[in-house]
Design an enzyme around this catalytic site. Structure first.
Site, PDB file in Angstrom:
ATOM      1  N   LYS B  76       0.858  -1.196   0.000  1.00 38.93           N
ATOM      2  CA  LYS B  76       0.000   0.000   0.000  1.00 38.93           C
ATOM      3  C   LYS B  76       0.888   1.238   0.000  1.00 38.93           C
ATOM      4  O   LYS B  76       1.898   1.286   0.722  1.00 38.93           O
ATOM      5  CB  LYS B  76      -0.906  -0.038   1.236  1.00 38.93           C
ATOM      6  N   SER B 150      -9.614   1.498   2.707  1.00 39.11           N
ATOM      7  CA  SER B 150      -8.769   2.344   1.900  1.00 39.11           C
ATOM      8  C   SER B 150      -7.714   1.574   1.112  1.00 39.11           C
ATOM      9  O   SER B 150      -7.171   2.092   0.148  1.00 39.11           O
ATOM     10  CB  SER B 150      -8.086   3.386   2.784  1.00 39.11           C
ATOM     11  N   SER B 174      -9.938  -0.777   6.851  1.00 40.25           N
ATOM     12  CA  SER B 174      -9.266  -0.744   5.539  1.00 40.25           C
ATOM     13  C   SER B 174      -8.499  -2.013   5.215  1.00 40.25           C
ATOM     14  O   SER B 174      -8.129  -2.226   4.049  1.00 40.25           O
ATOM     15  CB  SER B 174      -8.285   0.434   5.507  1.00 40.25           C
TER      16      SER B 174
END
Lengths: 478, 478
Positions: B76, B150, B174
C-alpha cells in the site's frame, strides 16, 4: 494513657487486643484534632457521636477479617464519603454524595473509620497546599514551611499524629510532596489499583488516590486493603497487592550529577547523597542516569494539553462562576483553551516517543531513587513566586504517573537542619510491594520518629519469605 | 506452465523446491500485472530488471531461513519502500524514502519481494477505494462494485492473483473491507504487532499495517514473519505469533437480531445466517449480543476527536495547498477543527466507559463473528452518497481497533448472487493465532477458490498440536 498511644497500626492493634475499644480511640482522635489547634487541616468534621457510632458498629476486634480494624483516617476532600460534603477545595463546587467512593467502602470494610475531610489545593491543582479558600494547614514540622500539596490536609493530619493514615490523590506528586514536607510516608500506588469511582478527578487519565501514613508498613497495609478492581472505573486495572518480601540486591537508577537539581538547598543535596551511600553500603548497585527524557515528560503534564483534563472537570463552573475558582487555578486551567484536539494527539505521540527513551534508560534496573522534593519550600517562597516555587516542588515527581510507574516516598535520616529527609523509590506498574520491601527497611534503618509526635517506629516484623502463588514479587522497571 | 501457477505460498514453494527460480516468478508477476490491464491498481512499479535482481539476490531456496522465500507482494502506498516514491494517494505529498519501513525490512529478510506500490483512498481515509486522484482499481470479482478501501489496490492485487500477498493498513476497516469486496483474506493484526516505523499514519493511536492473502494460512505466515517488536515505534508492543492450533469448541458472540444491519442486502443476510449455521454444526456455541456499545464506539472514530489524528498528519499540506487534498478528504479531516483538547479527553473518558461495557458484553466469549461488510457496495452507490455509502461499509469494522482487538476477514460460501461471502472473526489483543486456527478451517470447508483466478485452495496441513513454550494459544476476548 490513651493520650500517649501512637496511632500506628501495630500499637493500636496491640491495644485493641488488650481490651481498648475503638470508640475510645475515636474520642481520643477528636481530642487530638482539637488540641492541634489548626483550623486549616480539616474542611469537614462529623459529630463525635457519629464517629463513636461507627466505632461501636465494628464489633469485636478481628484483625483477620478487618486488617485495618479501628484505625482512624482522614480523607482528602475530593473523595466522597457518604453524607459528608465534597468540595474539592471550592465551596461553590460542593455537593453531598449519597454513597461512599469505592475506595472508602473498601477501607470501611477493612475496619478503618473516616474521621474528617482534609484540606487540599483547590481541585487538586498544586503541590504546595496553600491554594485554599480558607486557612491553609500548617506544616507539621515547621510552621514556616508549606504543608505540601495538593493533599496538604491529608499530609498534615498524619504528620501531626491525628490519624493513623489518610487518603490523598496524586497526579503530579500530590501524594508524595506532602510526605517530604511533613516527614512521613507517601504511597502512590500503581495507576488503576485504587478505584477512582466517587473521586473528583483532576487529570483522570494519569492520577490515583494515594496513602499517607507514619510507616511504610502501615501505608502498605492500607494499599492492600484498598486495592480492588472496580469495573465501573474506566481506568481501573487488576493490580496485585502482595506482602513485602525480603530485600535482595537491587539495581537502582538515580539522577546523575548533571540531572540533580536542588535549587540551592545544600542540606537536601547532602541528605540525598547520604541516602545513596547507605544504599551502596547495603549492597545495592547505583546507576547514574541522565534524567533528561523524564524531565521532558514532566514538563508536558502542566505545559501540554493534559491541563485540559483539569478543564474538563471545572469548565462549567469556570464559565458560570469564574470568581468561585482561585485566580491561580483559573490561570493554570485556563491554559487548556490553547490546545486543540490535533495538539492533543501530537502531544500523545511525542509522549510515546519519550516513554520509549525512558524505557531504554531504565532497562535492567529494578527501581529509581530520587529526592522526593528538590528543596524544602517555605510559605515566603510561595508568596514570592506562587507558580514557579510550586513547580519546583514537582521536579522529581511529575513524570511518574505519565510513565505509569508506582512510587513510595520514604523518610530517611534527618537533614543537617533537622528536617526529616525523604526520598522516593519508583518502579514499574504493579511493583508496589517491591518498593515497600526496600522502603520499610530503609525507614527503619535511617529515619527518626516519623512526623511530629515523636513516636518511635514499631519493630519491623520479619518480611514474608514464602510468597503465595498470587503474591509473587518480581522487580522490573523497563 | 508458469502462467497457470497459483501464487499461494505452498504452490510456489513446491515449484521452487522443484527448481523454479524466483526471477521467473518475478517476470510472471509482471506479465500478470500487464495482462490485468488495470492502471488503477498500482501507483508505482519498478523496472522489471530491479525485480529480477532482487529475486536473484535471494540465493538458493531455503524456506527454513526464509519462510516467505520468493513470494511477490504489493505494498500500500503509505508504506515506505526504499527508493520508491511514497504518495499516500496524494501526489503533492510524495517523497522518496531512503529506507524501507520496518515491516518491509522484516518481509524482505523472510524472502518476500515487493513488486509495486498499490493504490489507496487518499491518506487512507475511506473504506471504498475510489477516493483516488487517478483511476481507482477495479473490483477483482465484479467491476460494478467498489474495490473496497482504503487499501483498494492491495486488495485487488491479491484478488486478481497478481501477487501472493499485499500489505494494507487498517484503522476503521481498511484491511478487512477490501477482503470482502474481492473475495480474499484480510488479516488485521493485534495493534503494535507490526511496526509503524516508515508508515504514513492515518490515525496513529489505533491503526496497524495489515495483510491480504488468498488463504488464511498464507496471511498467517506473513503475520508471523512481519511481527517483531520495534522500540522506535512508540505504539509497538511485543506480540506473540504462534502457529495456528487445532480448533476446540468455542463460544462466539454475534450481533443479535436487533443489532444486525444489512441495509437491504438480503443475500448478505442469508449468507451470514448460513455461516452461523455452519459454526453451530461444528459444535461452537453462538451467543447473540446487543452490539449497541460497539456501535457507539464505532461512531466515535469518525465523528469524535480521533479525526484530529488524521489532521495531525496533513495539517501543513491542507494549509499550504488545500487543492492538493481531495474535497471529500478535506471535508472529513477538516472536522478536526471542531474539537478542543478538553473535548478530546472527554471523548477518551467516554470511550473508556464504553470499553467497559464492551468487556462485560464479551465476558466469557472466545471471539466475535460478524459480516465483514453489511452489504456489497457499488460504484453507483458511492457516486450517489460519497460519505454515507462509505460509512455503511464500516458497520462491523469500525470498533475493532479502538477496542484493541485482532480481526481476520475470511471467505465463506458464496452468496446467492455468486459473490464470495466473507465474515470477520474478532478476538482480544494477542489472539491472532486463535483467529487463524478457526479461519483456516472455515475457509477450507466453506469457500470456493479465493478471489478471481479460480485457483483451488491447497490442502490444509494438519494444525500444530504441541505448541512450544512461547507459542501457547489462549483464547479470550474479555
Amino acid at each position: 494513657m490513651i493520650q500517649d498511644l501512637p496511632f500506628f497500626l501495630a500499637t493500636l492493634h496491640d491495644a485493641y487486643a488488650g481490651g481498648l475499644r475503638p470508640a475510645e480511640v475515636m474520642r481520643e482522635c477528636r481530642r487530638r484534632i482539637e488540641a492541634a489547634g489548626d483550623p486549616g487541616i480539616f474542611l469537614h468534621l462529623p459529630q463525635e457521636a457519629d464517629l463513636v457510632a461507627m466505632a461501636e458498629a465494628l464489633g469485636p476486634f478481628d484483625p483477620q477479617a478487618m486488617p485495618l480494624y479501628g484505625l482512624p483516617f482522614a480523607v482528602k476532600d475530593n473523595i466522597d464519603v457518604a453524607g459528608w460534603p465534597t468540595t474539592a477545595g471550592c465551596p461553590a463546587f460542593a455537593y453531598t454524595p449519597d454513597a461512599d467512593a469505592f475506595v472508602i467502602a473498601q477501607l470501611r470494610a477493612a475496619g478503618a473509620i473516616p474521621v474528617g475531610k482534609a484540606s487540599l489545593d483547590q481541585f487538586a491543582t498544586g503541590l504546595n497546599g496553600t491554594r485554599t479558600t480558607g486557612p491553609a494547614p500548617l506544616n507539621a514540622i515547621n510552621a514556616e514551611l508549606v504543608p505540601g500539596g495538593s493533599s496538604g490536609g491529608s499530609g498534615v493530619a498524619v504528620g501531626r499524629g491525628l490519624v493513623s493514615f489518610s487518603l490523598g490523590t496524586d497526579t503530579a506528586g500530590s501524594g508524595r510532596v506532602p510526605a517530604a514536607m511533613n516527614g512521613i510516608v507517601g504511597l502512590k500506588p500503581t495507576l488503576g489499583a485504587f478505584s477512582a469511582s466517587g473521586v473528583v478527578p483532576a487529570c483522570r487519565s494519569c492520577e490515583t488516590v494515594s496513602v499517607f501514613a507514619l510507616s511504610v508498613d502501615d501505608a502498605h497495609a492500607v494499599f492492600r486493603a484498598a486495592t480492588a478492581y472496580d469495573p465501573a472505573d474506566g481506568y481501573a486495572r487488576p493490580v496485585a497487592a502482595p506482602l513485602p518480601g525480603p530485600v535482595t540486591p537491587l539495581a537502582i537508577g538515580v539522577p546523575d550529577a548533571a540531572s540533580r537539581e536542588f535549587f540551592g538547598d545544600a542540606a537536601q543535596e547532602a541528605n540525598f547523597a547520604a541516602t545513596l551511600d547507605w544504599l551502596k553500603a547495603q549492597g545495592h548497585r547505583i546507576a547514574e542516569l541522565d534524567f533528561a527524557p523524564l524531565y521532558e515528560i514532566a514538563v508536558m503534564l502542566y505545559d501540554g494539553p493534559w491541563v485540559a483534563e483539569r478543564h474538563a472537570v471545572i469548565q462549567d463552573l469556570m464559565e458560570r462562576r469564574p470568581d468561585a475558582v482561585l485566580p491561580v487555578i483559573r490561570e493554570i486551567v485556563g491554559k487548556a483553551g490553547r490546545f486543540s484536539a490535533t495538539d492533543t494527539f501530537r502531544a500523545q505521540y511525542r509522549f510515546r516517543d519519550l516513554k520509549r527513551q525512558a524505557e531504554a534508560l531504565m532497562a535492567g534496573l529494578d527501581m529509581l531513587c530520587v529526592p522526593t522534593v528538590p528543596a524544602l519550600c517555605s510559605l515566603a517562597d510561595i508568596a514570592a513566586e506562587p507558580v514557579a516555587a510550586n513547580s519546583r516542588l514537582g521536579t522529581y515527581t511529575n513524570f511518574v504517573n505519565l510513565l505509569d510507574m508506582a512510587a513510595l516516598a520514604v523518610p530517611v535520616m534527618p537533614r543537617a537542619d533537622g528536617h526529616p529527609g525523604n526520598v522516593t523509590l519508583i518502579a514499574g506498574a504493579g511493583e508496589d510491594a517491591v518498593l515497600a520491601s526496600l522502603g520499610r527497611v530503609m525507614q527503619a534503618d535511617l529515619a527518626g520518629a516519623p512526623g511530629a509526635p515523636g513516636w518511635p517506629l514499631p519493630a519491623l516484623a520479619p518480611a514474608a519469605t514464602a510468597a503465595a502463588a498470587d503474591e509473587i514479587i518480581v522487580a522490573a522497571v523497563g
